[in-house]
Design a protein around this motif. Sequence first.
Motif, mmCIF file in Angstrom:
data_model
loop_
_atom_site.group_PDB
_atom_site.id
_atom_site.type_symbol
_atom_site.label_atom_id
_atom_site.label_comp_id
_atom_site.label_asym_id
_atom_site.label_seq_id
_atom_site.Cartn_x
_atom_site.Cartn_y
_atom_site.Cartn_z
ATOM 1 N N ILE A 283 2.801 8.879 6.745
ATOM 2 C CA ILE A 283 3.060 8.096 5.566
ATOM 3 C C ILE A 283 1.375 7.969 5.087
ATOM 4 O O ILE A 283 1.261 7.665 3.748
ATOM 5 C CB ILE A 283 3.517 6.946 5.663
ATOM 6 C CG1 ILE A 283 4.240 6.261 4.046
ATOM 7 C CG2 ILE A 283 2.975 5.491 6.164
ATOM 8 C CD1 ILE A 283 5.463 5.612 4.089
ATOM 9 N N GLY A 284 0.533 8.118 5.657
ATOM 10 C CA GLY A 284 -1.083 8.206 5.185
ATOM 11 C C GLY A 284 -1.548 6.777 5.286
ATOM 12 O O GLY A 284 -2.723 6.475 4.644
ATOM 13 N N LEU A 285 -1.237 5.981 6.181
ATOM 14 C CA LEU A 285 -1.641 4.639 6.617
ATOM 15 C C LEU A 285 -2.920 5.037 7.481
ATOM 16 O O LEU A 285 -3.988 4.095 7.447
ATOM 17 C CB LEU A 285 -0.892 3.486 6.899
ATOM 18 C CG LEU A 285 0.158 3.088 5.934
ATOM 19 C CD1 LEU A 285 1.060 1.961 6.747
ATOM 20 C CD2 LEU A 285 -0.711 2.180 4.886
ATOM 21 N N ARG B 127 0.751 -1.030 -0.089
ATOM 22 C CA ARG B 127 -0.148 0.072 0.153
ATOM 23 C C ARG B 127 0.842 1.079 0.082
ATOM 24 O O ARG B 127 0.797 2.150 -0.386
ATOM 25 C CB ARG B 127 -0.808 0.163 1.161
ATOM 26 C CG ARG B 127 -2.196 -0.611 0.854
ATOM 27 C CD ARG B 127 -3.083 -0.432 2.132
ATOM 28 N NE ARG B 127 -3.613 0.647 2.561
ATOM 29 C CZ ARG B 127 -4.123 1.343 3.600
ATOM 30 N NH1 ARG B 127 -4.101 0.491 4.535
ATOM 31 N NH2 ARG B 127 -4.319 2.530 3.813
ATOM 32 N N ILE B 128 1.728 1.363 0.901
ATOM 33 C CA ILE B 128 2.727 2.557 0.769
ATOM 34 C C ILE B 128 3.653 2.616 -0.195
ATOM 35 O O ILE B 128 3.941 3.746 -0.911
ATOM 36 C CB ILE B 128 3.634 2.687 1.878
ATOM 37 C CG1 ILE B 128 4.797 1.447 2.018
ATOM 38 C CG2 ILE B 128 2.951 2.534 3.363
ATOM 39 C CD1 ILE B 128 5.742 1.615 3.099
ATOM 40 N N PRO C 218 -1.395 6.762 1.290
ATOM 41 C CA PRO C 218 0.163 6.699 1.064
ATOM 42 C C PRO C 218 0.643 7.046 -0.505
ATOM 43 O O PRO C 218 -0.282 7.229 -1.353
ATOM 44 C CB PRO C 218 0.359 5.293 1.018
ATOM 45 C CG PRO C 218 -0.952 4.728 1.842
ATOM 46 C CD PRO C 218 -1.892 5.868 1.706
ATOM 47 N N GLU D 144 2.029 2.437 -3.157
ATOM 48 C CA GLU D 144 0.858 2.880 -4.132
ATOM 49 C C GLU D 144 0.628 2.098 -5.202
ATOM 50 O O GLU D 144 0.597 2.233 -6.401
ATOM 51 C CB GLU D 144 1.314 4.146 -4.610
ATOM 52 C CG GLU D 144 0.781 5.314 -3.763
ATOM 53 C CD GLU D 144 0.593 6.772 -4.859
ATOM 54 O OE1 GLU D 144 -0.198 6.926 -5.366
ATOM 55 O OE2 GLU D 144 1.748 7.109 -5.005
#
Lengths: 260, 262
Positions: B58-60, A163-164, B78, A166
């Motif tokens: 990081i946007g999680l 997920r990180i 993310p 993308e």
Amino acid sequence: MNTKNTNNRKKITDILLSVAAPVVIVVLWAFAASGGLVRTAILPAPKTVASTLWSLSESGKLWRDMSISILRVLRGFVCGAIGGTLIGSCMAFSKTVNRILGTMVSILRPIPMLAWIPILILWLGIGENSKTAVIFIGSFWPVLLNTIHGIQSTDPKLLEVARILEKKRSVLIWKVYLPSALPSIFTGLRLGISSAWTCVVGAEMIAATSGIGYMIHYARELAQPARVYAGVFCIGFVGILIDKGLLALQKRLLSWSYTE
Amino acid sequence: MEQKQIQLTIQNVSKKFRIDKGTLSVLEDISLEIEKGEFISIVGTSGCGKSTLLKMIIGLDPPTEGHIRIDGREVVKPAIDCGMVFQEARLFPWLTVRENIEFGITRPVSGGERERLVRQHIELVGLAGFEKALPKQLSGGMQQRVSIARALVNHPDILLLDEPFGALDALTRINMQNEVLKLWEHEKKTMVLVTHDIDEAVFLSDRIIVLSSRPGQIMDKIEVTLPRPRERSSDEFLKIRSKIFKYLMTNADESVNIDQYL
Ligand SMILES: Nc1ncnc2c1ncn2[C@@H]1O[C@H](COP(=O)(O)OP(=O)(O)O)[C@@H](O)[C@H]1O
Ligand SMILES: [Mg+2]
């Protein structure tokens, strides 16, 4: 050198241990038969069973029945394996599909295989189709359940990594979920094929005019116990071969999932 | 004069978790500005919310209150311009070293460029010759280097490191710290390192953020101006180290093992 020797010795010990029990049983069986402790109409001597096995295979009768059964297993198993992985994946990836099919699965799954046989004969007749369907159902469940379980137990930490970075959902599915579910799917396939093998014999005993199950059933009706035992032995033997073969394949293809 | 450019802004950020009976306040009113190219460390006792802070950056996981901005844009999910290395290497066990690093590339790049990037990063982390190895065949330190390469191969502007060397033995850890320092000097990325190893923080950082334990709040921001490479036994080094140590000790739960900070 030294460790190699100990390794070899350990291997030999392991093999001896694993064949000890069957050998002891056959020896006891031989004594019981020759000493007249059991009636040969119920339990013929191992020698008699072996020679029956030999003459059956020499006449080609055994191979004909075995290959018919094996073909049936393959046909049903391939359908069950494909169906199980596809529907299992859909159920694991989509909550909606899971909700739609979940109840059906919990209703149908506990139905024993033997109960399906009369129903399937009603629907599909006594021919090949009903047998394929029985085997299909038998191999479908383990593949389905193990596929769902494998996908659902994908490490969430690995999913976070994807997920990180993308990654798209398709990459997540093909590169993370499915590879991580493969060992479990493979276990499902192994359980599925042994269940398929059980199902074919059952189906052939109830309604068939060929196959190893039919051969055993018919021999019992003709009071030929040695043939019954020869047939049962073949079923067990082929079952072991299939499972060991698949296990070897799994170890080769999924070597990453085995710790050394 | 060099223009200082703020890259990461954390503005009055708080994080609360819902647990069965009410809420657990993990971080409270965190404000921090990080410059482009800065090496920042965050230290604090375990459970004070360091990983939670990185996950929000990081946007999680979104903050309960406040804002986090990267280059002026609010973080909502993310993005590949921000990379992360976790405490565990988190490699895909079915992929080789090469394939694991290649997985880090998300931008569209041509086949040849892909090949070149992967090779370059394998060399960068000193794993040439191990391209075809599976993660299970590598030591913990090597696995962590693969995961660093995977995070770098995308060329993120910001690299977040969450106790990346926590699981390594002391000697390997010092080696890895030297390598990260080289990397940072070479690539000039903004780095945010979470650690409970005070030495590590003083050895590497431009600035050290000290967090209190639950709820995590910023106790101090300590500038470290010692020239690099830093001498771990110099007076100045030891002074900074004991300052941070005191902060954490006055704040620590009784249950915390002191050895961890010595
Ligand atoms: N998803 C979550 N739900 C509930 N509590 C959480 C969650 N994530 C973290 N916490 C709690 O928040 C606190 C801080 O966790 P963490 O950020 O992992 O600490 P640190 O990385 O500093 O050791 C811990 O008490 C942890 O139990
Ligand atoms: Mg943490």
